[in-house]
Design a protein around this motif. Structure first.
Motif, PDB file in Angstrom:
ATOM      1  N   ALA A   1       0.832  -1.208   0.000  1.00  0.00           N
ATOM      2  CA  ALA A   1       0.000   0.000   0.000  1.00  0.00           C
ATOM      3  C   ALA A   1       0.864   1.255   0.000  1.00  0.00           C
ATOM      4  O   ALA A   1       0.614   2.194  -0.763  1.00  0.00           O
ATOM      5  CB  ALA A   1      -0.935  -0.013   1.203  1.00  0.00           C
TER       6      ALA A   1
ATOM      7  N   SER B   1       2.907   1.548  -3.340  1.00  0.00           N
ATOM      8  CA  SER B   1       1.974   1.878  -4.421  1.00  0.00           C
ATOM      9  C   SER B   1       1.572   3.345  -4.334  1.00  0.00           C
ATOM     10  O   SER B   1       1.509   4.042  -5.357  1.00  0.00           O
ATOM     11  CB  SER B   1       0.748   0.971  -4.318  1.00  0.00           C
ATOM     12  OG  SER B   1      -0.302   1.483  -5.079  1.00  0.00           O
ATOM     13  N   GLY B   2       1.324   3.829  -3.109  1.00  0.00           N
ATOM     14  CA  GLY B   2       0.986   5.238  -2.923  1.00  0.00           C
ATOM     15  C   GLY B   2       2.105   6.141  -3.398  1.00  0.00           C
ATOM     16  O   GLY B   2       1.872   7.082  -4.176  1.00  0.00           O
TER      17      GLY B   2
ATOM     18  N   THR C   1       2.540   6.010  -7.280  1.00  0.00           N
ATOM     19  CA  THR C   1       1.464   6.678  -8.006  1.00  0.00           C
ATOM     20  C   THR C   1       1.551   8.191  -7.837  1.00  0.00           C
ATOM     21  O   THR C   1       1.294   8.949  -8.779  1.00  0.00           O
ATOM     22  CB  THR C   1       0.094   6.150  -7.552  1.00  0.00           C
ATOM     23  OG1 THR C   1       0.140   4.731  -7.536  1.00  0.00           O
ATOM     24  CG2 THR C   1      -1.007   6.592  -8.475  1.00  0.00           C
ATOM     25  N   ALA C   2       1.935   8.647  -6.624  1.00  0.00           N
ATOM     26  CA  ALA C   2       2.102  10.092  -6.403  1.00  0.00           C
ATOM     27  C   ALA C   2       3.183  10.637  -7.328  1.00  0.00           C
ATOM     28  O   ALA C   2       3.009  11.688  -7.956  1.00  0.00           O
ATOM     29  CB  ALA C   2       2.455  10.348  -4.940  1.00  0.00           C
TER      30      ALA C   2
ATOM     31  N   PHE D   1       1.863  10.894 -10.959  1.00  0.00           N
ATOM     32  CA  PHE D   1       1.011  12.048 -11.269  1.00  0.00           C
ATOM     33  C   PHE D   1       1.787  13.361 -11.173  1.00  0.00           C
ATOM     34  O   PHE D   1       1.516  14.301 -11.914  1.00  0.00           O
ATOM     35  CB  PHE D   1      -0.225  12.052 -10.370  1.00  0.00           C
ATOM     36  CG  PHE D   1      -1.286  11.108 -10.879  1.00  0.00           C
ATOM     37  CD1 PHE D   1      -2.079  11.464 -11.953  1.00  0.00           C
ATOM     38  CD2 PHE D   1      -1.458   9.859 -10.305  1.00  0.00           C
ATOM     39  CE1 PHE D   1      -3.037  10.596 -12.446  1.00  0.00           C
ATOM     40  CE2 PHE D   1      -2.413   8.979 -10.789  1.00  0.00           C
ATOM     41  CZ  PHE D   1      -3.211   9.347 -11.871  1.00  0.00           C
TER      42      PHE D   1
ATOM     43  N   MET E   1      -8.384   9.893 -11.518  1.00  0.00           N
ATOM     44  CA  MET E   1      -8.024   8.526 -11.129  1.00  0.00           C
ATOM     45  C   MET E   1      -8.614   8.186  -9.761  1.00  0.00           C
ATOM     46  O   MET E   1      -9.063   7.070  -9.528  1.00  0.00           O
ATOM     47  CB  MET E   1      -6.499   8.360 -11.082  1.00  0.00           C
ATOM     48  CG  MET E   1      -6.071   6.904 -10.962  1.00  0.00           C
ATOM     49  SD  MET E   1      -4.773   6.678  -9.735  1.00  0.00           S
ATOM     50  CE  MET E   1      -4.663   4.918  -9.624  1.00  0.00           C
TER      51      MET E   1
ATOM     52  N   SER F   1      -4.904   3.119  -2.482  1.00  0.00           N
ATOM     53  CA  SER F   1      -3.812   3.786  -1.766  1.00  0.00           C
ATOM     54  C   SER F   1      -3.030   4.688  -2.722  1.00  0.00           C
ATOM     55  O   SER F   1      -2.673   5.827  -2.372  1.00  0.00           O
ATOM     56  CB  SER F   1      -2.900   2.729  -1.138  1.00  0.00           C
ATOM     57  OG  SER F   1      -1.676   3.303  -0.773  1.00  0.00           O
ATOM     58  N   GLY F   2      -2.776   4.195  -3.942  1.00  0.00           N
ATOM     59  CA  GLY F   2      -2.086   5.002  -4.938  1.00  0.00           C
ATOM     60  C   GLY F   2      -2.861   6.269  -5.252  1.00  0.00           C
ATOM     61  O   GLY F   2      -2.303   7.374  -5.238  1.00  0.00           O
ATOM     62  N   ALA F   3      -4.154   6.118  -5.506  1.00  0.00           N
ATOM     63  CA  ALA F   3      -4.984   7.270  -5.867  1.00  0.00           C
ATOM     64  C   ALA F   3      -5.036   8.280  -4.724  1.00  0.00           C
ATOM     65  O   ALA F   3      -4.876   9.490  -4.942  1.00  0.00           O
ATOM     66  CB  ALA F   3      -6.385   6.796  -6.225  1.00  0.00           C
TER      67      ALA F   3
ATOM     68  N   THR G   1      -2.920   8.745  -2.241  1.00  0.00           N
ATOM     69  CA  THR G   1      -1.635   9.398  -2.003  1.00  0.00           C
ATOM     70  C   THR G   1      -1.316  10.403  -3.106  1.00  0.00           C
ATOM     71  O   THR G   1      -0.764  11.475  -2.830  1.00  0.00           O
ATOM     72  CB  THR G   1      -0.515   8.345  -1.879  1.00  0.00           C
ATOM     73  OG1 THR G   1      -0.960   7.311  -0.999  1.00  0.00           O
ATOM     74  CG2 THR G   1       0.750   8.944  -1.318  1.00  0.00           C
ATOM     75  N   ALA G   2      -1.674  10.070  -4.358  1.00  0.00           N
ATOM     76  CA  ALA G   2      -1.465  11.016  -5.455  1.00  0.00           C
ATOM     77  C   ALA G   2      -2.252  12.292  -5.201  1.00  0.00           C
ATOM     78  O   ALA G   2      -1.732  13.406  -5.369  1.00  0.00           O
ATOM     79  CB  ALA G   2      -1.885  10.368  -6.780  1.00  0.00           C
TER      80      ALA G   2
END
Lengths: 202, 202
Positions: free
Chosen positions: A124, A127-128, A131-132, A135, B79, B127-129, B131-132
């Motif tokens: 988690a 992945s966070g 992904t941050a 973007f 997202m 979690s990715g979304a 955190t982004a």
């Protein structure tokens, strides 16, 4: 009765062979995840690009300023380095657990449950972070006209590419962590099921 | 022999009561996760703020322009809406599975393994979304002087607060998903261990 005992021994052997194979695959996947997240950490932590701009000309002397893009300038990148560093330590810790903790010290598969929980949280967090960074990189590449944020990557192309590489390595690490997590959960079910793992208890 | 049979029946009853309790907790957690991710989706999807700026004055008439901040203006927010929407559907799907799939249709706990895999991927994506969105919101609030990105939230305060609320709801959803995932893995181990779950097979 002799045939039955023979069957049980054969069964025990094939189960042991199966478990050794699974252990090998788990170790391989953990090592691959370790390399991927370590690569992501290092590539991102070394991300730095200096660019010299000519801002004016006084007489015949051009006035230049040098601007350096560093990974620390974006909070998402800092979190990325920390998250991938922690994931690397997590893989190291799990590998050492695999080497030193034997089944006889294990209480009802608690080892597997702990591994599943730690893997889940690591997945988690990484992945966070990945992904941050993805973007943030998108804004750096394309800008955002609505917020009037200009693109940055036209001047710092190598910097952006290096960040993208780190992000890719991180996603690959997540993939290996996910595979190892599923294998681990599968093994947890098998371990505490006496009929499939411990032929003597069946 | 009669005492042993009695013990087994009592054992079977207490195990059944335990499994019903666990099932109730799992359903409760799934419903809570459902509400949290649904709230995150809706709050973010409705995020829109109009702000009127006075840009100039011609004679005595002020020239005003209206700028609307919408969630669609930031790819991370788009997202976020998709990821939380999918997580909501995932929770709905899992709840319907809990209601319609009984143990007798289950092959060696495959239901639990599938649930663990789907939960893991959902946790990683949400979690990715989240955190982004968190890091995008940080740039919107503070700007980034290195990239010369200005802050946006000083003019669109409600917009930013609403985005933060959605992000918080999403993180709460992740927490519930993590709890349900761990319970599910724990139950998987118990289910396919005949001695603890099926007293008749022991």
């Amino acid at each position: 009765m002799i045939i039955m005992a023979g069957e049980k021994v054969a069964d025990g052997r094939s189960i042991r062979r199966w478990r050794v194979t699974i252990s090998m695959v788990v170790i391989l996947l953990r090592v691959l995840a370790l390399f991927a997240t370590a690569a992501a950490t290092i590539v991102m932590a070394l991300n730095k690009e200096k660019h010299t701009f000519a801002v004016a000309t006084i007489g015949n002397t051009p006035v230049k300023i040098a601007i350096t893009a560093k990974f620390q300038h974006t909070p998402a990148n800092v979190m990325f380095v920390i998250a991938n560093g922690v994931a690397t330590l997590h893989s190291l810790f799990m590998l050492s657990m695999l080497c030193f903790v034997r089944d006889k010290y294990d209480f009802k598969g608690l080892r597997f449950l702990t591994a599943a929980a730690l893997d889940m949280v690591t997945i988690a967090v990484v992945s966070g972070a990945a992904t941050a960074v993805a973007f943030m990189g998108e804004v750096a590449r394309n800008g955002n006209s609505h917020a009037r944020w200009n693109k940055v990557c036209d001047n710092f192309e190598r910097y952006c590419d290096q960040g993208s590489g780190a992000m890719l390595a991180s996603y690959i690490g997540i993939l290996f962590l996910m595979l190892v997590n599923m294998l681990n959960i599968f093994e947890y079910g098998r371990l505490i099921n006496p009929s499939s793992n411990n032929p003597l208890a069946a």
